[in-house]
Design a protein around this motif. Structure first.
Motif, PDB file in Angstrom:
ATOM      1  N   LEU A 165      -7.219  -7.716   4.436  1.00 12.09           N
ATOM      2  CA  LEU A 165      -7.012  -6.299   4.103  1.00 12.09           C
ATOM      3  C   LEU A 165      -8.362  -5.759   3.659  1.00 12.09           C
ATOM      4  CD1 LEU A 165      -3.647  -6.330   2.062  1.00 12.09           C
ATOM      5  CD2 LEU A 165      -3.982  -5.823   4.495  1.00 12.09           C
TER       6      LEU A 165
ATOM      7  N   VAL B  15      -9.904 -11.692   2.555  1.00 12.13           N
ATOM      8  CA  VAL B  15      -8.852 -12.652   2.908  1.00 12.13           C
ATOM      9  C   VAL B  15      -7.641 -12.463   1.996  1.00 12.13           C
ATOM     10  CG1 VAL B  15      -8.218 -15.108   2.922  1.00 12.13           C
ATOM     11  CG2 VAL B  15     -10.494 -14.403   3.716  1.00 12.13           C
ATOM     12  N   MET B  16      -6.464 -12.340   2.607  1.00  9.78           N
ATOM     13  CA  MET B  16      -5.211 -12.296   1.837  1.00  9.78           C
ATOM     14  C   MET B  16      -4.443 -13.589   2.001  1.00  9.78           C
ATOM     15  SD  MET B  16      -4.800  -9.473   0.190  1.00  9.78           S
ATOM     16  CE  MET B  16      -6.482  -8.932  -0.024  1.00  9.78           C
TER      17      MET B  16
ATOM     18  N   TYR C 282      -0.982 -20.678  -3.408  1.00 10.65           N
ATOM     19  CA  TYR C 282      -0.934 -19.382  -4.103  1.00 10.65           C
ATOM     20  C   TYR C 282       0.509 -18.926  -4.321  1.00 10.65           C
ATOM     21  CZ  TYR C 282      -1.596 -14.382  -4.897  1.00 10.65           C
ATOM     22  OH  TYR C 282      -1.547 -13.123  -5.419  1.00 10.65           O
TER      23      TYR C 282
ATOM     24  N   ILE D 241       5.766  -7.192  -7.342  1.00 13.12           N
ATOM     25  CA  ILE D 241       4.983  -5.982  -7.064  1.00 13.12           C
ATOM     26  C   ILE D 241       3.859  -6.360  -6.107  1.00 13.12           C
ATOM     27  CG2 ILE D 241       3.501  -4.216  -8.096  1.00 13.12           C
ATOM     28  CD1 ILE D 241       5.370  -4.054 -10.258  1.00 13.12           C
ATOM     29  N   GLY D 242       3.674  -5.585  -5.033  1.00 12.78           N
ATOM     30  CA  GLY D 242       2.695  -5.963  -4.003  1.00 12.78           C
ATOM     31  C   GLY D 242       3.349  -7.038  -3.146  1.00 12.78           C
ATOM     32  N   GLY D 243       2.578  -8.111  -2.873  1.00 13.54           N
ATOM     33  CA  GLY D 243       3.168  -9.266  -2.182  1.00 13.54           C
ATOM     34  C   GLY D 243       3.683  -8.972  -0.790  1.00 13.54           C
TER      35      GLY D 243
ATOM     36  N   ASP E 253       2.375  -0.642   0.844  1.00 12.35           N
ATOM     37  CA  ASP E 253       2.045  -0.425   2.243  1.00 12.35           C
ATOM     38  C   ASP E 253       3.034  -1.152   3.149  1.00 12.35           C
ATOM     39  OD1 ASP E 253       0.845  -0.097   4.686  1.00 12.35           O
ATOM     40  OD2 ASP E 253      -1.147  -0.805   4.054  1.00 12.35           O
TER      41      ASP E 253
ATOM     42  N   ALA F 259       6.815   1.376  -2.087  1.00 11.34           N
ATOM     43  CA  ALA F 259       6.513   2.385  -3.099  1.00 11.34           C
ATOM     44  C   ALA F 259       5.379   1.852  -3.975  1.00 11.34           C
ATOM     45  CB  ALA F 259       7.758   2.639  -3.951  1.00 11.34           C
ATOM     46  N   ASP F 260       4.883   2.696  -4.842  1.00 10.85           N
ATOM     47  CA  ASP F 260       3.827   2.292  -5.779  1.00 10.85           C
ATOM     48  C   ASP F 260       4.457   1.511  -6.940  1.00 10.85           C
ATOM     49  OD1 ASP F 260       1.760   2.045  -7.544  1.00 10.85           O
ATOM     50  OD2 ASP F 260       1.439   4.197  -7.830  1.00 10.85           O
ATOM     51  N   GLY F 261       4.002   0.277  -7.107  1.00 13.97           N
ATOM     52  CA  GLY F 261       4.564  -0.588  -8.145  1.00 13.97           C
ATOM     53  C   GLY F 261       4.314  -0.074  -9.554  1.00 13.97           C
TER      54      GLY F 261
ATOM     55  N   ASP G  24       1.799  -9.554  -7.523  1.00  8.65           N
ATOM     56  CA  ASP G  24       1.073 -10.223  -6.430  1.00  8.65           C
ATOM     57  C   ASP G  24       0.250  -9.146  -5.731  1.00  8.65           C
ATOM     58  OD1 ASP G  24       0.203 -11.626  -4.259  1.00  8.65           O
ATOM     59  OD2 ASP G  24       2.176 -12.133  -3.488  1.00  8.65           O
TER      60      ASP G  24
ATOM     61  N   THR H  47      -3.505  -6.915  -4.704  1.00  5.54           N
ATOM     62  CA  THR H  47      -4.891  -7.031  -4.266  1.00  5.54           C
ATOM     63  C   THR H  47      -5.792  -6.990  -5.508  1.00  5.54           C
ATOM     64  OG1 THR H  47      -4.531  -4.707  -3.736  1.00  5.54           O
ATOM     65  CG2 THR H  47      -4.747  -6.167  -1.894  1.00  5.54           C
TER      66      THR H  47
ATOM     67  N   GLN I 292      -1.559 -12.128 -10.585  1.00  8.54           N
ATOM     68  CA  GLN I 292      -2.734 -12.856 -10.079  1.00  8.54           C
ATOM     69  C   GLN I 292      -3.936 -12.353 -10.884  1.00  8.54           C
ATOM     70  OE1 GLN I 292      -5.596 -12.307  -8.186  1.00  8.54           O
ATOM     71  NE2 GLN I 292      -5.427 -10.168  -7.535  1.00  8.54           N
TER      72      GLN I 292
ATOM     73  N   TRP J 151      -8.658 -20.229  -8.252  1.00  8.99           N
ATOM     74  CA  TRP J 151      -7.941 -18.986  -8.542  1.00  8.99           C
ATOM     75  C   TRP J 151      -7.085 -19.142  -9.790  1.00  8.99           C
ATOM     76  CZ3 TRP J 151     -10.241 -15.247  -6.420  1.00  8.99           C
ATOM     77  CH2 TRP J 151      -9.672 -13.974  -6.324  1.00  8.99           C
TER      78      TRP J 151
HETATM   79  N1  SAM Z   1      -2.528 -12.976  -2.091  1.00  4.49           N
HETATM   80  C1  SAM Z   1      -3.320 -11.833  -2.147  1.00  4.49           C
HETATM   81  C2  SAM Z   1      -4.591 -11.948  -2.947  1.00  4.49           C
HETATM   82  O1  SAM Z   1      -4.569 -12.303  -4.136  1.00  4.49           O
HETATM   83  O2  SAM Z   1      -5.644 -11.696  -2.372  1.00  4.49           O
HETATM   84  C3  SAM Z   1      -2.506 -10.642  -2.425  1.00  4.49           C
HETATM   85  C4  SAM Z   1      -1.587 -10.425  -1.247  1.00  4.49           C
HETATM   86  S1  SAM Z   1      -0.566  -9.061  -1.131  1.00  4.49           S
HETATM   87  C5  SAM Z   1      -0.755  -8.771   0.600  1.00  4.49           C
HETATM   88  C6  SAM Z   1      -1.295  -7.721  -2.013  1.00  4.49           C
HETATM   89  C7  SAM Z   1      -0.568  -6.421  -1.746  1.00  4.49           C
HETATM   90  O3  SAM Z   1      -0.622  -5.582  -2.908  1.00  4.49           O
HETATM   91  C8  SAM Z   1      -1.140  -5.587  -0.607  1.00  4.49           C
HETATM   92  O4  SAM Z   1      -0.280  -5.637   0.497  1.00  4.49           O
HETATM   93  C9  SAM Z   1      -1.252  -4.156  -1.205  1.00  4.49           C
HETATM   94  O5  SAM Z   1      -0.806  -3.156  -0.298  1.00  4.49           O
HETATM   95  C10 SAM Z   1      -0.361  -4.281  -2.424  1.00  4.49           C
HETATM   96  N2  SAM Z   1      -0.631  -3.298  -3.493  1.00  4.49           N
HETATM   97  C11 SAM Z   1      -1.834  -2.905  -3.985  1.00  4.49           C
HETATM   98  N3  SAM Z   1      -1.660  -1.972  -4.948  1.00  4.49           N
HETATM   99  C12 SAM Z   1      -0.307  -1.795  -5.080  1.00  4.49           C
HETATM  100  C13 SAM Z   1       0.503  -0.966  -5.913  1.00  4.49           C
HETATM  101  N4  SAM Z   1      -0.034  -0.122  -6.808  1.00  4.49           N
HETATM  102  N5  SAM Z   1       1.859  -1.039  -5.778  1.00  4.49           N
HETATM  103  C14 SAM Z   1       2.421  -1.883  -4.867  1.00  4.49           C
HETATM  104  N6  SAM Z   1       1.697  -2.692  -4.046  1.00  4.49           N
HETATM  105  C15 SAM Z   1       0.356  -2.645  -4.157  1.00  4.49           C
END
Ligand code: SAM
Length: 278
Positions: free
Chosen positions: A51, A55-56, A65, A86-88, A112, A140-142, A160, A162, A193, A234
């Protein structure tokens, strides 16, 4: 950033280091409303999702992880039934949460939707539980989700996210943790995380301070290897309303894992000297 088209290289800003994975093909590239989502087939790490060039997930090492983001918190809570992720968006953490037979609701709130749809296509094994009747996928926004949550709605909240920039920055703030505390039922546990102990010690320290300032009684950081993330090392930082983080339900794991077990759980909580001093 790719230096040579047969290698995917992520440079770690300010750290004078990088990781490179040898790639066979790029199989997907899109810009969603929030970020650039790319998928590569690598020679030795299977499928890779990035993303915005970071690397995700890779097929080869994501199990460490995802297991460490879920099982320590779920085995610390005495009886987790309602879990919020949240996220993930790759759904790997959700998949681990749903291995716990006592969980009645696992709600994932990802900003997203495209990350999840792309993961469903390229990481089907991580999305294997998306149709479990206990799973709820929300887009939605977490930060807002937790601010709006009814008091006491969840037993465990897993962040979980970014890195702490852009839309994820607020997921590391004291205000967010205050809302998590309110959204958690008694004995509730939150885990997020918390980046690399070697590269980002200031972030881990600020998370501990913010979680304590928000009112969590105990805070502890779990260490684990993650060879494709910056420094290869990590962490996840866990906090409890009123449950002792050093106690966990050791005998209760009745499903297979590849990394997590009770010895790993205890060992992950051990603090290296420099982290004690933090
Ligand atoms: N394992 C990963 C890492 O530590 O690099 C994280 C993976 S996960 C794909 C992270 C997700 O958090 C992303 O898909 C991103 O869209 C989401 N994200 C970021 N900010 C967010 C927020 N405010 N609410 C919900 N999701 C969110």
């Amino acid at each position: 950033m790719t230096l040579d088209k047969s290698w995917y290289t992520e440079e770690w800003a300010g750290q004078g280091s990088a990781i490179s994975l040898k790639i066979k093909n790029k199989v997907h590239d899109e810009r969603s409303a929030y970020q650039r989502i790319e998928i590569y087939e690598t020679e030795t790490f299977g499928t890779l999702m990035t993303l915005d060039g970071l690397v995700m997930v890779t097929d080869r090492d994501n199990f460490i992880y995802h297991e460490m983001m879920s099982h320590p918190a779920l085995f610390t809570h005495p009886d987790p039934k309602r879990v919020l992720v949240i996220g993930g968006g790759d759904c790997g953490t959700l998949n681990e949460v749903l291995k716990h037979p006592g969980v009645e609701l696992a709600e994932q709130v990802e900003l997203d939707e495209r990350v999840t749809r792309v993961a469903e296509q390229f990481f089907p094994e991580l999305c294997a539980s998306n149709n479990d009747p206990r799973a709820r996928l929300r887009f939605a926004d977490g930060i807002q989700w937790v601010a709006d949550a009814k008091p006491g709605s969840y037993d465990v909240i897993i962040v979980d996210s970014t890195d702490p920039v852009g839309p994820a920055a607020g997921l590391f703030s004291e205000t967010f943790y205050q809302n998590c505390l309110r959204a958690l039922a008694p004995r509730g546990v939150v885990v997020g995380q918390s980046e690399s102990p070697l590269f980002h010690p200031d972030l881990i320290r600020s998370m501990h301070r913010a979680l304590r300032a928000a009112g969590f009684r105990e805070v502890a950081t779990l260490n684990f290897p993650q060879c494709t993330y910056p420094s290869g090392w990590w962490s996840a930082t866990m906090a409890a309303r009123d449950t002792a983080l050093s106690k966990f339900r050791q005998a209760d794991k009745r499903f297979p894992t590849r990394y997590y077990n009770q010895e790993i759980h205890a060992a992950a909580l051990a603090r290296p000297e420099f982290m004690r001093q933090l």
